[in-house]
Design a protein around this motif. Structure first.
Motif, PDB file in Angstrom:
ATOM      1  N   ASP A  48     -29.569  76.121  35.993  1.00  0.00           N
ATOM      2  CA  ASP A  48     -31.243  76.066  35.495  1.00  0.00           C
ATOM      3  C   ASP A  48     -32.260  75.118  34.802  1.00  0.00           C
ATOM      4  N   THR A  49     -33.071  75.124  35.387  1.00  0.00           N
ATOM      5  CA  THR A  49     -33.567  74.314  35.388  1.00  0.00           C
ATOM      6  C   THR A  49     -34.181  73.755  34.224  1.00  0.00           C
ATOM      7  N   ALA A  50     -34.517  75.338  33.531  1.00  0.00           N
ATOM      8  CA  ALA A  50     -33.787  75.146  31.416  1.00  0.00           C
ATOM      9  C   ALA A  50     -33.489  73.674  30.828  1.00  0.00           C
ATOM     10  N   ILE A  51     -32.440  74.200  31.016  1.00  0.00           N
ATOM     11  CA  ILE A  51     -31.382  73.189  30.927  1.00  0.00           C
ATOM     12  C   ILE A  51     -31.990  71.649  31.014  1.00  0.00           C
ATOM     13  N   ASP A  52     -31.884  70.647  30.020  1.00  0.00           N
ATOM     14  CA  ASP A  52     -32.260  69.416  30.257  1.00  0.00           C
ATOM     15  C   ASP A  52     -30.770  68.768  29.833  1.00  0.00           C
ATOM     16  N   ILE A  53     -30.019  68.434  31.652  1.00  0.00           N
ATOM     17  CA  ILE A  53     -29.268  68.031  32.037  1.00  0.00           C
ATOM     18  C   ILE A  53     -28.759  66.601  31.419  1.00  0.00           C
ATOM     19  N   GLY A  54     -29.882  65.915  31.463  1.00  0.00           N
ATOM     20  CA  GLY A  54     -29.767  64.601  31.130  1.00  0.00           C
ATOM     21  C   GLY A  54     -28.839  64.664  29.507  1.00  0.00           C
ATOM     22  N   LYS A  55     -29.801  65.494  28.761  1.00  0.00           N
ATOM     23  CA  LYS A  55     -29.572  65.295  26.912  1.00  0.00           C
ATOM     24  C   LYS A  55     -28.500  65.710  27.201  1.00  0.00           C
ATOM     25  N   LEU A  56     -28.083  67.250  27.878  1.00  0.00           N
ATOM     26  CA  LEU A  56     -26.472  67.386  28.111  1.00  0.00           C
ATOM     27  C   LEU A  56     -25.112  66.729  28.330  1.00  0.00           C
ATOM     28  N   ALA A  57     -25.581  65.605  29.217  1.00  0.00           N
ATOM     29  CA  ALA A  57     -24.697  64.526  29.459  1.00  0.00           C
ATOM     30  C   ALA A  57     -24.623  63.649  28.848  1.00  0.00           C
ATOM     31  N   LYS A  58     -25.901  62.994  27.453  1.00  0.00           N
ATOM     32  CA  LYS A  58     -25.753  61.906  26.835  1.00  0.00           C
ATOM     33  C   LYS A  58     -24.975  62.673  25.852  1.00  0.00           C
ATOM     34  N   LEU A  59     -25.443  64.003  26.109  1.00  0.00           N
ATOM     35  CA  LEU A  59     -23.769  64.348  24.668  1.00  0.00           C
ATOM     36  C   LEU A  59     -22.748  64.525  24.446  1.00  0.00           C
ATOM     37  N   LEU A  60     -22.344  64.863  26.206  1.00  0.00           N
ATOM     38  CA  LEU A  60     -20.821  64.664  26.306  1.00  0.00           C
ATOM     39  C   LEU A  60     -20.179  63.487  26.215  1.00  0.00           C
ATOM     40  N   LYS A  61     -21.508  62.303  26.791  1.00  0.00           N
ATOM     41  CA  LYS A  61     -20.612  61.386  26.840  1.00  0.00           C
ATOM     42  C   LYS A  61     -20.290  60.538  25.444  1.00  0.00           C
ATOM     43  N   GLY A  62     -21.449  61.224  24.156  1.00  0.00           N
ATOM     44  CA  GLY A  62     -21.537  60.777  23.294  1.00  0.00           C
ATOM     45  C   GLY A  62     -20.023  61.637  22.956  1.00  0.00           C
ATOM     46  N   ALA A  63     -19.526  62.542  22.663  1.00  0.00           N
ATOM     47  CA  ALA A  63     -18.191  62.883  22.468  1.00  0.00           C
ATOM     48  C   ALA A  63     -16.883  62.480  22.872  1.00  0.00           C
ATOM     49  N   CYS A  64     -16.942  62.103  23.923  1.00  0.00           N
ATOM     50  CA  CYS A  64     -15.388  61.380  24.903  1.00  0.00           C
ATOM     51  C   CYS A  64     -15.657  60.175  24.653  1.00  0.00           C
ATOM     52  N   ALA A  65     -16.836  58.941  24.033  1.00  0.00           N
ATOM     53  CA  ALA A  65     -16.899  57.646  24.484  1.00  0.00           C
ATOM     54  C   ALA A  65     -16.840  57.381  25.251  1.00  0.00           C
ATOM     55  N   SER A  66     -16.820  57.529  26.422  1.00  0.00           N
ATOM     56  CA  SER A  66     -17.529  56.793  27.623  1.00  0.00           C
ATOM     57  C   SER A  66     -18.438  57.697  28.370  1.00  0.00           C
ATOM     58  N   GLY A  67     -18.577  56.208  29.806  1.00  0.00           N
ATOM     59  CA  GLY A  67     -19.849  56.352  30.605  1.00  0.00           C
ATOM     60  C   GLY A  67     -19.093  57.587  31.249  1.00  0.00           C
ATOM     61  N   GLY A  68     -20.830  57.600  31.717  1.00  0.00           N
ATOM     62  CA  GLY A  68     -20.710  59.128  32.988  1.00  0.00           C
ATOM     63  C   GLY A  68     -22.370  58.844  34.081  1.00  0.00           C
ATOM     64  N   THR A  69     -22.659  59.643  34.270  1.00  0.00           N
ATOM     65  CA  THR A  69     -24.259  59.744  35.311  1.00  0.00           C
ATOM     66  C   THR A  69     -24.210  61.164  35.322  1.00  0.00           C
ATOM     67  N   VAL A  70     -25.279  60.977  36.411  1.00  0.00           N
ATOM     68  CA  VAL A  70     -25.743  62.834  36.400  1.00  0.00           C
ATOM     69  C   VAL A  70     -26.573  62.423  38.017  1.00  0.00           C
ATOM     70  N   LYS A  71     -25.920  62.742  38.483  1.00  0.00           N
ATOM     71  CA  LYS A  71     -25.746  63.059  39.880  1.00  0.00           C
ATOM     72  C   LYS A  71     -26.622  64.801  39.775  1.00  0.00           C
ATOM     73  N   GLY A  72     -27.739  64.820  40.896  1.00  0.00           N
ATOM     74  CA  GLY A  72     -28.375  66.072  41.008  1.00  0.00           C
ATOM     75  C   GLY A  72     -27.875  66.809  39.789  1.00  0.00           C
ATOM     76  N   ARG A  73     -27.622  67.986  39.611  1.00  0.00           N
ATOM     77  CA  ARG A  73     -26.811  68.922  38.752  1.00  0.00           C
ATOM     78  C   ARG A  73     -25.673  69.105  38.434  1.00  0.00           C
ATOM     79  N   THR A  74     -24.680  67.251  38.627  1.00  0.00           N
ATOM     80  CA  THR A  74     -23.608  67.431  38.201  1.00  0.00           C
ATOM     81  C   THR A  74     -23.510  66.630  37.506  1.00  0.00           C
ATOM     82  N   ILE A  75     -22.744  66.185  36.223  1.00  0.00           N
ATOM     83  CA  ILE A  75     -22.496  65.760  34.952  1.00  0.00           C
ATOM     84  C   ILE A  75     -20.857  64.864  35.917  1.00  0.00           C
ATOM     85  N   GLU A  76     -21.285  63.549  35.818  1.00  0.00           N
ATOM     86  CA  GLU A  76     -19.604  62.550  36.269  1.00  0.00           C
ATOM     87  C   GLU A  76     -18.980  62.057  34.345  1.00  0.00           C
ATOM     88  N   LEU A  77     -18.398  62.104  34.504  1.00  0.00           N
ATOM     89  CA  LEU A  77     -17.497  61.223  33.266  1.00  0.00           C
ATOM     90  C   LEU A  77     -16.828  59.970  33.460  1.00  0.00           C
TER      91      LEU A  77
END
Length: 99
Positions: A48-77
């Protein structure tokens, strides 16, 4: 003056579009072994485009203390983080499926 959401018609401060979108999405969490034996946790299914995938990725990266990226609508940690990612997503109102 506050803006008005195009989808729900409420002021931006009261907009519920993202909350509704969260409830309708099913996040699929899996891991993949990449080159040189590195493990990557992948979060898919949030389309869904109403969800900011970048913000969600940042939240997950902070919670996991790891790096990651967004590719399309997929988050990779980077690393094995299935349980932690599932817990954070459930706390934020997403339905989760771990594979």
């Amino acid at each position: 003056m506050a803006g008005i959401c195009n989808l729900c018609g409420l002021p931006d401060e009261l907009c519920i579009c993202q909350e509704i979108a969260k409830e309708q999405q099913k996040a699929i969490i899996s891991t993949v072994r990449r080159r040189y034996g590195k493990i990557v946790t992948i979060v898919e299914g949030i389309d869904d485009t109403a969800i900011d995938i970048g913000k969600l990725a940042k939240l997950l990266k902070g919670a996991c203390a790891s790096g990651g990226t967004v590719k399309g609508r997929t988050i990779e940690l980077q690393g094995q983080h299935k349980k932690r990612v599932a817990k954070v997503l459930e706390q934020n109102g997403y339905q989760v499926e771990v594979r």
